[in-house]
Design a protein around this motif. Structure first.
Motif, mmCIF file in Angstrom:
data_model
loop_
_atom_site.group_PDB
_atom_site.id
_atom_site.type_symbol
_atom_site.label_atom_id
_atom_site.label_comp_id
_atom_site.label_asym_id
_atom_site.label_seq_id
_atom_site.Cartn_x
_atom_site.Cartn_y
_atom_site.Cartn_z
ATOM 1 N N ASP A 87 16.713 5.386 -1.635
ATOM 2 C CA ASP A 87 16.403 4.850 -0.306
ATOM 3 C C ASP A 87 14.897 4.691 -0.119
ATOM 4 O O ASP A 87 14.427 3.672 0.411
ATOM 5 C CB ASP A 87 16.974 5.770 0.780
ATOM 6 C CG ASP A 87 18.495 5.733 0.829
ATOM 7 O OD1 ASP A 87 19.086 4.806 0.243
ATOM 8 O OD2 ASP A 87 19.093 6.631 1.454
ATOM 9 N N ALA A 88 14.134 5.697 -0.556
ATOM 10 C CA ALA A 88 12.671 5.613 -0.448
ATOM 11 C C ALA A 88 12.134 4.484 -1.330
ATOM 12 O O ALA A 88 11.197 3.766 -0.946
ATOM 13 C CB ALA A 88 12.044 6.945 -0.843
ATOM 14 N N HIS A 89 12.724 4.325 -2.503
ATOM 15 C CA HIS A 89 12.337 3.235 -3.410
ATOM 16 C C HIS A 89 12.569 1.877 -2.755
ATOM 17 O O HIS A 89 11.724 0.971 -2.838
ATOM 18 C CB HIS A 89 13.140 3.352 -4.706
ATOM 19 C CG HIS A 89 12.888 2.249 -5.690
ATOM 20 N ND1 HIS A 89 13.540 1.036 -5.633
ATOM 21 C CD2 HIS A 89 12.044 2.172 -6.756
ATOM 22 C CE1 HIS A 89 13.123 0.266 -6.614
ATOM 23 N NE2 HIS A 89 12.214 0.926 -7.309
ATOM 24 N N ASP A 90 13.714 1.729 -2.079
ATOM 25 C CA ASP A 90 14.019 0.465 -1.402
ATOM 26 C C ASP A 90 13.008 0.176 -0.295
ATOM 27 O O ASP A 90 12.637 -0.982 -0.066
ATOM 28 C CB ASP A 90 15.434 0.512 -0.817
ATOM 29 C CG ASP A 90 16.509 0.498 -1.892
ATOM 30 O OD1 ASP A 90 16.185 0.162 -3.049
ATOM 31 O OD2 ASP A 90 17.668 0.831 -1.578
ATOM 32 N N VAL A 91 12.567 1.224 0.388
ATOM 33 C CA VAL A 91 11.545 1.047 1.426
ATOM 34 C C VAL A 91 10.237 0.563 0.802
ATOM 35 O O VAL A 91 9.632 -0.419 1.252
ATOM 36 C CB VAL A 91 11.312 2.367 2.197
ATOM 37 C CG1 VAL A 91 10.081 2.254 3.096
ATOM 38 C CG2 VAL A 91 12.533 2.715 3.037
ATOM 39 N N LEU A 92 9.795 1.237 -0.259
ATOM 40 C CA LEU A 92 8.515 0.893 -0.879
ATOM 41 C C LEU A 92 8.540 -0.502 -1.500
ATOM 42 O O LEU A 92 7.527 -1.210 -1.493
ATOM 43 C CB LEU A 92 8.159 1.940 -1.940
ATOM 44 C CG LEU A 92 7.902 3.355 -1.405
ATOM 45 C CD1 LEU A 92 7.614 4.314 -2.551
ATOM 46 C CD2 LEU A 92 6.754 3.358 -0.412
ATOM 47 N N LYS A 93 9.686 -0.885 -2.030
ATOM 48 C CA LYS A 93 9.800 -2.215 -2.639
ATOM 49 C C LYS A 93 9.561 -3.313 -1.602
ATOM 50 O O LYS A 93 8.921 -4.329 -1.893
ATOM 51 C CB LYS A 93 11.189 -2.370 -3.272
ATOM 52 C CG LYS A 93 11.389 -3.676 -4.016
ATOM 53 C CD LYS A 93 12.638 -3.630 -4.880
ATOM 54 C CE LYS A 93 13.886 -3.418 -4.061
ATOM 55 N NZ LYS A 93 15.117 -3.493 -4.894
ATOM 56 N N LYS A 94 10.053 -3.097 -0.377
ATOM 57 C CA LYS A 94 9.856 -4.087 0.683
ATOM 58 C C LYS A 94 8.477 -3.957 1.328
ATOM 59 O O LYS A 94 7.875 -4.954 1.732
ATOM 60 C CB LYS A 94 10.953 -3.938 1.736
ATOM 61 C CG LYS A 94 12.334 -4.324 1.228
ATOM 62 C CD LYS A 94 13.386 -4.212 2.320
ATOM 63 C CE LYS A 94 14.754 -4.622 1.808
ATOM 64 N NZ LYS A 94 15.807 -4.505 2.861
#
Length: 220
Positions: free
Chosen positions: A146-153
């Motif tokens: 979930d944190a990875h998905d945030v940082l990717k955006k």
């Protein structure tokens, strides 16, 4: 007392029912038998009320839930954010909700507990509820993803170059009380954040990529 009333009422119903049946067969007047039957039911009702008073239902004590106080950030400002900052915070909130969910499954409230942004540092502070899982390893992997998905955006947004995560979960004490506690911290400085191609970066390596990574013993 309640037991005696119940027994008397039960005997009264039994006798009255037999007499009523006999009178119905012989076509006799039923007035007194009906009254007797009604009184017997009344005794049963009194017995129930008496039993309820003598044996009140125990109410189970609700657990105490302790929530976290907001984090005091050294770079926090008391000034009202301008329109550009408000727009960026709104975009950040949507990105976080897309990854972690809009509402948490623990108390039904907003998943985001605290979101702060500093335009001078171009830094975002995110405190958010994680998701529950069957195992501690699954919980950690879900948080990383979930944190990875945030940082990717966030990498595609203008204005955010560093991100600090605090992940919160409710932990139950031995006495049943519940406390919202930080179970994971991940800090990505501007240098670390810029060095990673988040589109191809595997989320399993989030702990190694962070400048600061800490996990609560409950997730060990």
């Amino acid at each position: 007392m309640g037991v005696l009333l119940f027994i008397a009422g039960f005997i009264g119903i039994l006798v009255s029912s037999i007499l009523l049946f006999v009178d119905l067969i012989n076509k006799r007047r039923l007035r007194y038998k009906v009254v007797s039957l009604a009184l017997s039911f009344g005794l049963i009702g009194l017995a129930y009320l008496n039993f309820s008073v003598e044996n009140p239902k125990e109410t189970k004590a609700q657990p105490t839930v302790t929530e976290l106080e907001p984090e005091t950030l050294p770079w926090a400002s008391d000034e009202e954010p301008d329109e550009e900052t408000l727009a960026l915070q709104k975009e950040l909130r949507k990105v976080i909700h897309d990854a972690f969910g809009s509402w948490n499954g623990f108390n039904g409230r907003d998943t985001i507990l605290q979101l702060d942004y500093n335009s001078e540092r171009k830094s975002a502070f995110i405190r958010v509820f994680g998701k529950d899982g069957l195992t501690t390893n699954l919980i950690k992997r879900t948080i990383w993803q979930d944190a990875h998905d945030v940082l990717k955006k966030v990498k595609l947004m203008n204005g955010v170059e560093a991100v600090d995560f605090q992940i919160v979960l409710p932990l139950k004490a031995d006495n049943g009380d519940i406390a919202h506690e930080i179970v994971m911290k991940m800090t990505f400085s501007a240098k670390a954040f810029a060095a990673i191609d988040w589109g191809d970066f595997p989320f399993e390596k989030m702990p190694q990529a962070a400048d600061v990574y800490w996990v609560h013993r409950a997730l060990d």
